[in-house]
Design an enzyme around this catalytic site. Structure first.
Site, PDB file in Angstrom:
ATOM      1  N   CYS A 134      -7.000  10.801 -35.955  1.00 40.90           N
ATOM      2  CA  CYS A 134      -7.554  12.096 -35.579  1.00 40.90           C
ATOM      3  C   CYS A 134      -7.450  12.318 -34.075  1.00 40.90           C
ATOM      4  O   CYS A 134      -8.262  11.817 -33.304  1.00 40.90           O
ATOM      5  CB  CYS A 134      -9.012  12.183 -36.035  1.00 40.90           C
ATOM      6  SG  CYS A 134      -9.780  13.736 -35.553  1.00 40.90           S
ATOM      7  N   CYS A 137     -10.466  14.002 -32.472  1.00 37.51           N
ATOM      8  CA  CYS A 137     -11.656  13.166 -32.279  1.00 37.51           C
ATOM      9  C   CYS A 137     -11.450  12.223 -31.093  1.00 37.51           C
ATOM     10  O   CYS A 137     -12.362  11.978 -30.319  1.00 37.51           O
ATOM     11  CB  CYS A 137     -11.929  12.287 -33.493  1.00 37.51           C
ATOM     12  SG  CYS A 137     -11.649  13.066 -35.058  1.00 37.51           S
ATOM     13  N   ASP A 138     -10.255  11.657 -30.978  1.00 38.53           N
ATOM     14  CA  ASP A 138     -10.067  10.528 -30.070  1.00 38.53           C
ATOM     15  C   ASP A 138      -9.135  10.792 -28.890  1.00 38.53           C
ATOM     16  O   ASP A 138      -9.023   9.959 -27.999  1.00 38.53           O
ATOM     17  CB  ASP A 138      -9.532   9.329 -30.876  1.00 38.53           C
ATOM     18  CG  ASP A 138     -10.485   8.950 -31.999  1.00 38.53           C
ATOM     19  OD1 ASP A 138     -11.699   9.084 -31.792  1.00 38.53           O
ATOM     20  OD2 ASP A 138     -10.015   8.547 -33.066  1.00 38.53           O
TER      21      ASP A 138
END
Ligand code: NDP
Length: 308
Positions: A134, A137-138
Site C-alpha cells: 500500500c 499507507c507507507d
C-alpha cells in the site's frame, strides 16, 4: 446466542450500501466491519471517479461518510470479523473474533479482497520493514528515497505515480514488455521522469539487513541478474478475494471469487448473498461495489419477506 435479522460482513462500499438499503427497508441490520474497517478505499489516495464528489475525496473520508449514512438509518456497526461460519441451516451461524457466535436469518458477504504477494521468503521477512502492498499507507516513509513497484496494471501505475511525487526514483518491475494498465495510466507513468520501467524483469529476492530493505535482485528476460538499490518494495500484482471461510458453503470460481446468480447477488445457498470485490473479479471499483451492495440488500429483503 444473539439473533440478528440481516448480518452484513464487511464495511467497504458494498457493505455500507447494503446496510443503508436494508435499514431503510426496516430490516434489523448489524454490520461487522472486518479486519480493515472501511475496506480497501481507506488505504488509497483521493477518489476522483466516484460520482457526486466533483473535487475528489480521500478514501478515508468517503468511507466515514458511508458509515455515518448507514448509522443514520439505524445500522448497528460493530468492530469484529467473522472467523468461521456454519451456513448448513437457518438461522445461519457466524463466529465473530473466534469467540462469539451470532445467528442471522440472512447474511450478506461483503468482505472484499486483499493484495497478493509474490510468495518470496524475503518478502515475508521484510514485510513492514520495506515491503508493503500500500503506497498510500507507507509511501511517506520513503520520501527522497528509491523504491520499486511490482506489477503492470492500473494499481501498479497509480502506486508508482503516487510514489514518484514523494520519492527520488521509482522502478516499475514489469514481467512482460507491455503494461496491462489503461492507456491513460500508461501515459502517466511513461511521462513521469523519475519512474523507470524495467521491462521483462522478475523479482528473485529482496535483500536487506536489520534496518530493513536495501535492494532487490531481479532477473532480466529470464537470463541475467540485476541488482537495484531500493529502500522500499511495493506489491501491486492484484488481489485475492476474502472468501476462504465461506468456500465450504457457497460456490466460488477457481480464484475464490464467490459466484452470484445472474444480475442478482444470490449465492448458491439460499439466504446468503455476496456483494463487492469478493464476488467481482472484473469491475472492482467502489461504485460497482456500492451498486452490488444495493442489489444484495434488495435480494435479502425479498428473501426475508418470503421466509418469515
Ligand atoms: P491487474 O490484475 O489488472 O494487474 C496485475 C498486474 O500484476 C499485471 O501487470 C500482472 O502482469 C502483474 N502480475 C501478476 N502477478 C505477478 C507476478 N507474480 N509477478 C509479477 N507481476 C505480476 O490488477 P490491478 O490491481 O492493477 O487492477 C485490478 C482491477 O482494478 C483492474 O480491472 C483495474 O483496471 C482496476 N483498477 C482501476 C483503477 C482506476 O480506475 N482508477 C485503479 C486501480 C485498479 P501481467 O500483465 O503480465 O499479467
Amino acid at each position: 446466542m444473539e439473533k440478528i435479522d440481516l448480518l452484513i460482513l464487511g464495511s467497504g462500499p458494498a457493505g455500507y450500501t447494503a446496510a443503508i438499503y436494508a435499514c431503510r427497508a426496516n430490516i434489523q441490520t448489524v454490520v461487522y466491519e472486518g479486519l480493515q474497517p472501511g475496506g480497501q478505499l481507506t488505504t488509497t489516495t483521493d477518489i476522483e471517479n466516484f460520482p457526486g464528489y466533483p473535487n475528489g475525496i480521500s478514501g478515508q473520508q468517503m468511507m466515514e461518510e458511508f458509515k455515518a449514512q448507514a448509522q443514520r438509518f439505524g445500522a448497528d456497526v460493530r468492530f469484529g470479523f467473522a472467523t468461521k461460519v456454519d451456513f448448513s441451516e437457518r438461522p445461519f451461524k457466524v463466529l465473530i473474533d473466534d469467540e462469539k457466535w451470532v445467528e442471522a436469518n440472512a447474511v450478506i458477504i461483503a468482505t472484499g479482497a486483499n493484495a497478493k504477494y509474490l510468495g518470496l521468503e524475503s518478502e515475508e521477512k521484510f514485510r513492514g520493514q520495506g515491503v508493503s502492498a500500500c503506497a498510500t499507507c507507507d509511501g511517506f516513509f520513503y520520501r527522497k528515497k528509491n523504491v520499486a513497484v511490482v506489477g503492470g496494471g492500473d494499481t501498479a501505475c497509480e502506486e508508482a505515480s503516487y510514489l514518484a511525487t514523494l520519492c527520488n526514483k521509482v522502478y516499475m518491475i514489469v514481467r512482460r514488455d507491455v503494461l496491462r494498465a489503461s492507456k491513460a495510466m500508461q501515459e502517466r507513468v511513461l511521462n513521469t521522469p523519475n519512474i523507470e520501467i524495467l521491462w521483462k524483469h522478475q523479482t528473485k529476492e529482496i535483500v536487506g539487513d536489520d534496518m530493513g530493505v536495501n535492494g532487490a535482485i531481479l532477473v532480466r528476460d529470464g537470463k541475467d541478474e540485476v541488482k537495484i538499490d531500493i529502500d522500499g518494495f511495493f506489491l501491486a500484482i492484484g488481489h485475492h478475494p476474502n472468501s476462504d471461510i465461506f468456500k465450504e458453503w457457497v460456490d466460488t470460481d477457481a480464484e475464490g471469487y464467490i459466484i452470484t446468480q445472474g444480475k442478482s447477488c444470490r449465492t448458491s445457498r439460499e439466504g446468503i448473498f455476496a456483494a463487492g470485490d469478493v464476488q467481482d473479479p472484473t469491475y472492482r471499483q467502489a461504485v460497482n461495489a456500492a451498486a452490488a451492495g444495493c442489489r444484495a440488500a434488495m435480494d435479502a429483503e425479498k428473501y426475508l419477506s418470503e421466509n418469515r
